[in-house]
Design a protein around this motif. Structure first.
Motif, short mmCIF file in Angstrom:
data_model
loop_
_atom_site.label_atom_id
_atom_site.label_comp_id
_atom_site.label_asym_id
_atom_site.label_seq_id
_atom_site.Cartn_x
_atom_site.Cartn_y
_atom_site.Cartn_z
N ILE A 1 0.93 -1.29 0.06
CA ILE A 1 -0.01 -0.03 -0.05
C ILE A 1 0.97 1.31 0.08
CG2 ILE A 1 -1.53 1.27 1.28
CD1 ILE A 1 -2.86 -1.20 2.31
N VAL A 2 1.89 1.29 0.62
CA VAL A 2 2.80 2.38 1.18
C VAL A 2 3.53 2.60 -0.33
CG1 VAL A 2 4.71 3.57 1.89
CG2 VAL A 2 3.03 2.58 3.49
N ALA A 3 4.11 1.56 -0.89
CA ALA A 3 4.96 1.66 -2.09
C ALA A 3 3.78 2.20 -3.30
CB ALA A 3 5.71 0.40 -2.43
N SER A 4 2.95 1.41 -3.36
CA SER A 4 1.93 1.94 -4.38
C SER A 4 1.36 3.16 -4.46
CB SER A 4 0.58 0.86 -4.40
OG SER A 4 1.13 -0.35 -4.89
N ASN A 5 1.06 3.69 -3.00
CA ASN A 5 0.50 5.20 -2.79
C ASN A 5 1.64 6.24 -3.04
OD1 ASN A 5 -0.96 7.19 -1.83
ND2 ASN A 5 -1.81 6.24 0.04
N ILE A 6 3.12 5.95 -3.04
CA ILE A 6 4.00 6.78 -3.20
C ILE A 6 4.01 6.82 -4.89
CG2 ILE A 6 6.77 7.16 -3.62
CD1 ILE A 6 6.69 5.75 -0.65
N ALA B 1 -0.01 10.91 -9.95
CA ALA B 1 -1.31 11.82 -10.01
C ALA B 1 -0.54 13.27 -10.18
CB ALA B 1 -1.99 11.78 -8.73
N LYS B 2 0.31 13.66 -9.55
CA LYS B 2 0.93 15.07 -9.54
C LYS B 2 1.63 15.32 -10.99
CE LYS B 2 3.00 18.45 -7.07
NZ LYS B 2 2.14 19.70 -6.89
N ILE C 1 -5.95 14.46 -8.63
CA ILE C 1 -5.32 14.97 -9.88
C ILE C 1 -5.84 16.54 -9.78
CG2 ILE C 1 -5.58 15.12 -12.30
CD1 ILE C 1 -5.62 11.95 -12.26
N TYR C 2 -7.18 16.82 -9.28
CA TYR C 2 -7.61 18.29 -9.45
C TYR C 2 -6.77 19.12 -8.31
CZ TYR C 2 -11.09 18.16 -13.05
OH TYR C 2 -11.70 17.93 -14.35
N ALA C 3 -6.77 18.30 -6.98
CA ALA C 3 -5.94 19.10 -6.00
C ALA C 3 -4.66 19.49 -6.54
CB ALA C 3 -5.77 18.21 -5.11
N TYR C 4 -3.98 18.46 -7.33
CA TYR C 4 -2.49 18.88 -7.83
C TYR C 4 -2.52 19.78 -8.90
CZ TYR C 4 -0.97 14.95 -5.14
OH TYR C 4 -0.69 14.08 -3.85
N LYS C 5 -3.54 19.90 -9.84
CA LYS C 5 -3.87 20.78 -10.69
C LYS C 5 -4.12 22.10 -10.23
CE LYS C 5 -5.08 18.12 -14.64
NZ LYS C 5 -4.93 18.84 -15.95
N VAL C 6 -4.56 22.43 -9.06
CA VAL C 6 -5.00 23.67 -8.43
C VAL C 6 -3.87 24.10 -7.40
CG1 VAL C 6 -7.33 23.49 -8.68
CG2 VAL C 6 -6.48 22.88 -6.58
N GLY C 7 -2.81 23.09 -7.48
CA GLY C 7 -1.66 23.69 -6.82
C GLY C 7 -1.17 22.99 -5.22
N TRP C 8 -1.86 22.01 -5.10
CA TRP C 8 -1.73 21.66 -3.59
C TRP C 8 -0.29 20.89 -3.85
CZ3 TRP C 8 -4.16 20.84 1.10
CH2 TRP C 8 -5.60 21.34 1.07
N SER D 1 -1.88 14.82 0.52
CA SER D 1 -1.90 13.56 1.11
C SER D 1 -2.15 13.60 2.72
CB SER D 1 -0.80 12.77 0.56
OG SER D 1 -1.01 11.51 1.03
N THR D 2 -1.23 14.29 3.29
CA THR D 2 -1.20 14.57 4.75
C THR D 2 -2.68 15.11 5.15
OG1 THR D 2 1.11 14.65 4.68
CG2 THR D 2 -0.29 15.32 6.91
N VAL D 3 -3.08 16.12 4.45
CA VAL D 3 -4.48 16.78 5.07
C VAL D 3 -5.44 15.68 4.86
CG1 VAL D 3 -6.14 18.47 4.46
CG2 VAL D 3 -3.59 19.02 4.52
N GLN D 4 -5.61 15.20 3.62
CA GLN D 4 -6.78 14.17 3.55
C GLN D 4 -6.37 12.82 4.60
OE1 GLN D 4 -7.18 10.71 2.09
NE2 GLN D 4 -5.02 10.24 2.18
#
Length: 140
Positions: A10-15, A21-22, A84-91, A97-100
């Motif tokens: 999970i961790v490796a896949s999430n990284i 996504a970014k 994807i949208y979070a990264y597109k708007v600049g997160w 990831s930490t906030v969510q």
């Protein structure tokens, strides 16, 4: 060690997931990206199903279907489109990831209590407060 490998996966896949996504091109339509993503995912899942089963009967397995895999598919699309949208708007990748994750941890304490009769302990309440304090600190 046999209990740890799923978490490592999970961790490796999430990284890899967060990096990809970014990295979706800003000028690419998100749904076109998702279409390619799910075509690749469907092919990989199908290959793994047939490789991991001695007598693979996909239609027989599909006869066991309930709403969970359908809702899981919808929720995964929501997760991926949201990121994807979070990264597109600049997160920043380190913050989104930490906030969510913090909000998810807090929400799942209540989901566990309401749907699965899990106990909300004082330690969990303290954990919620720490998560919320961490959100405050990380967003300053």
């Amino acid at each position: 060690m046999s209990d740890i490998w799923p978490i490592v996966l999970i961790v490796a896949s999430n990284i890899l997931y967060q990096i990809c996504a970014k990295s979706v091109p800003k000028d690419m339509d998100v749904m076109a990206s998702m279409t390619v993503t799910y075509l690749v995912g469907a092919v990989c899942s199908g290959l793994m199903f047939f490789a991991m089963n001695r007598t693979p009967h996909l239609l027989q397995e599909c006869s066991k279907l309930n709403a969970a895999p359908i809702l899981l598919g919808i929720s995964v699309v929501g997760l991926e489109v949201g990121y994807i949208y979070a990264y597109k708007v600049g997160w920043p990748v380190s913050i989104a990831s930490t906030v969510q994750s913090a909000f998810l941890a807090v929400a799942l304490i209540f989901v566990g209590a309401l749907l699965y009769n899990e106990t909300i302990t004082p330690q969990k309440v303290i954990g919620v407060m720490i998560c919320l304090a961490g959100l405050y600190l990380i967003n300053r």
